[in-house]
Design an enzyme around this catalytic site. Structure first.
Site, PDB file in Angstrom:
ATOM      1  N   HIS A   1       0.852  -1.202   0.000  1.00 25.94           N
ATOM      2  CA  HIS A   1       0.000   0.000   0.000  1.00 25.94           C
ATOM      3  C   HIS A   1       0.880   1.242   0.000  1.00 25.94           C
ATOM      4  O   HIS A   1       1.999   1.226   0.516  1.00 25.94           O
ATOM      5  CB  HIS A   1      -0.942   0.013   1.202  1.00 25.94           C
ATOM      6  CG  HIS A   1      -0.253  -0.123   2.519  1.00 25.94           C
ATOM      7  ND1 HIS A   1       0.183  -1.342   3.005  1.00 25.94           N
ATOM      8  CD2 HIS A   1       0.110   0.800   3.443  1.00 25.94           C
ATOM      9  CE1 HIS A   1       0.768  -1.172   4.183  1.00 25.94           C
ATOM     10  NE2 HIS A   1       0.741   0.124   4.466  1.00 25.94           N
TER      11      HIS A   1
ATOM     12  N   HIS B   1       0.894   5.225   1.129  1.00 25.94           N
ATOM     13  CA  HIS B   1       0.251   6.274   1.936  1.00 25.94           C
ATOM     14  C   HIS B   1       0.311   7.597   1.174  1.00 25.94           C
ATOM     15  O   HIS B   1       1.371   7.971   0.660  1.00 25.94           O
ATOM     16  CB  HIS B   1       1.015   6.496   3.245  1.00 25.94           C
ATOM     17  CG  HIS B   1       0.959   5.370   4.210  1.00 25.94           C
ATOM     18  ND1 HIS B   1       0.057   5.322   5.252  1.00 25.94           N
ATOM     19  CD2 HIS B   1       1.695   4.234   4.315  1.00 25.94           C
ATOM     20  CE1 HIS B   1       0.254   4.223   5.963  1.00 25.94           C
ATOM     21  NE2 HIS B   1       1.238   3.538   5.412  1.00 25.94           N
TER      22      HIS B   1
HETATM   23  P1  AMP Z   1       1.638   0.562   7.467  1.00 24.28           P
HETATM   24  O1  AMP Z   1       1.944   0.824   8.930  1.00 24.28           O
HETATM   25  O2  AMP Z   1       2.496   1.298   6.510  1.00 24.28           O
HETATM   26  O3  AMP Z   1       1.562  -0.919   7.185  1.00 24.28           O
HETATM   27  O4  AMP Z   1       0.198   1.168   7.246  1.00 24.28           O
HETATM   28  C1  AMP Z   1      -0.988   0.474   7.465  1.00 24.28           C
HETATM   29  C2  AMP Z   1      -2.082   1.491   7.535  1.00 24.28           C
HETATM   30  O5  AMP Z   1      -3.313   0.820   7.336  1.00 24.28           O
HETATM   31  C3  AMP Z   1      -2.166   2.234   8.875  1.00 24.28           C
HETATM   32  O6  AMP Z   1      -2.031   3.630   8.642  1.00 24.28           O
HETATM   33  C4  AMP Z   1      -3.547   1.867   9.393  1.00 24.28           C
HETATM   34  O7  AMP Z   1      -4.176   2.943  10.029  1.00 24.28           O
HETATM   35  C5  AMP Z   1      -4.278   1.476   8.124  1.00 24.28           C
HETATM   36  N1  AMP Z   1      -5.369   0.533   8.296  1.00 24.28           N
HETATM   37  C6  AMP Z   1      -5.348  -0.648   8.946  1.00 24.28           C
HETATM   38  N2  AMP Z   1      -6.550  -1.261   8.855  1.00 24.28           N
HETATM   39  C7  AMP Z   1      -7.347  -0.453   8.114  1.00 24.28           C
HETATM   40  C8  AMP Z   1      -8.692  -0.534   7.655  1.00 24.28           C
HETATM   41  N3  AMP Z   1      -9.473  -1.571   7.951  1.00 24.28           N
HETATM   42  N4  AMP Z   1      -9.172   0.492   6.913  1.00 24.28           N
HETATM   43  C9  AMP Z   1      -8.392   1.534   6.592  1.00 24.28           C
HETATM   44  N5  AMP Z   1      -7.116   1.667   6.997  1.00 24.28           N
HETATM   45  C10 AMP Z   1      -6.599   0.691   7.745  1.00 24.28           C
END
Ligand code: AMP
Ligand code: ZN
Length: 144
Positions: free
Chosen positions: A106, A108
């Site tokens: 993903h 950001h």
């Molecule tokens: P990372 O720490 O780079 O793996 O980012 C994962 C991101 O996914 C974090 O910013 C979380 O807040 C976000 N996240 C986790 N679960 C969900 C969800 N169900 N819907 C939207 N965002 C999510």
């Protein structure tokens, strides 16, 4: 094989891609999905994912990676024009040590609204003499 048949059982983003877990979508096509982060670092913090599961950016095929970043660009443009962002950080974390908590690729997109928006993504530079920059450059160059 489609992303629907090829997914990781316990992956939250695979579940979102398959429509099993809800999200606030901002963009969708056959291969890419973008939705709001539920723990936003700022107003409009968006995640762009490939619908197909890849553990991190390191495993994503070239064409899909290009499509992901094209969508990231469109969203960044919308954050400026619609939400009034003054700047944007675009980043992808690879492996836990770098802050990756969801092991499905993903990107950001974090809009910035001013110098006092409370976000600190800057790092303190290390002393240059710690590193032999030509050797480092050569090591990287020779393995691409
Ligand atoms: P990372 O720490 O780079 O793996 O980012 C994962 C991101 O996914 C974090 O910013 C979380 O807040 C976000 N996240 C986790 N679960 C969900 C969800 N169900 N819907 C939207 N965002 C999510
Ligand atoms: Zn997944």
């Amino acid at each position: 094989m489609s992303f629907e048949e090829h997914y990781q059982e316990n992956c939250i983003f695979c579940k979102i891609a398959r429509g099993e877990v809800p999200c606030l979508k901002v963009y969708e096509d056959q291969e890419i999905l973008a939705f709001l982060d539920t723990s936003p670092a700022s107003k409009g913090h968006t995640l762009v994912i490939t619908k197909e599961h890849f553990d991190s950016m390191l495993n994503v095929p070239e064409d899909l990676l290009a499509k992901t970043f094209r969508v990231a660009q469109k969203i960044a443009q919308a954050l400026e024009t619609k939400l009034g962002a003054k700047g944007i950080n675009i980043l992808t974390n690879i492996h836990e040590i770098a802050g990756q908590s969801v092991h499905h690729f993903h990107v950001h997109i974090i809009p910035r609204y001013g110098p006092n928006d409370g976000l600190k993504l800057e790092c303190t530079p290390l002393k240059l003499e710690k590193f032999n920059l030509p050797v480092i450059a050569n090591d990287i160059k020779s393995s691409i």
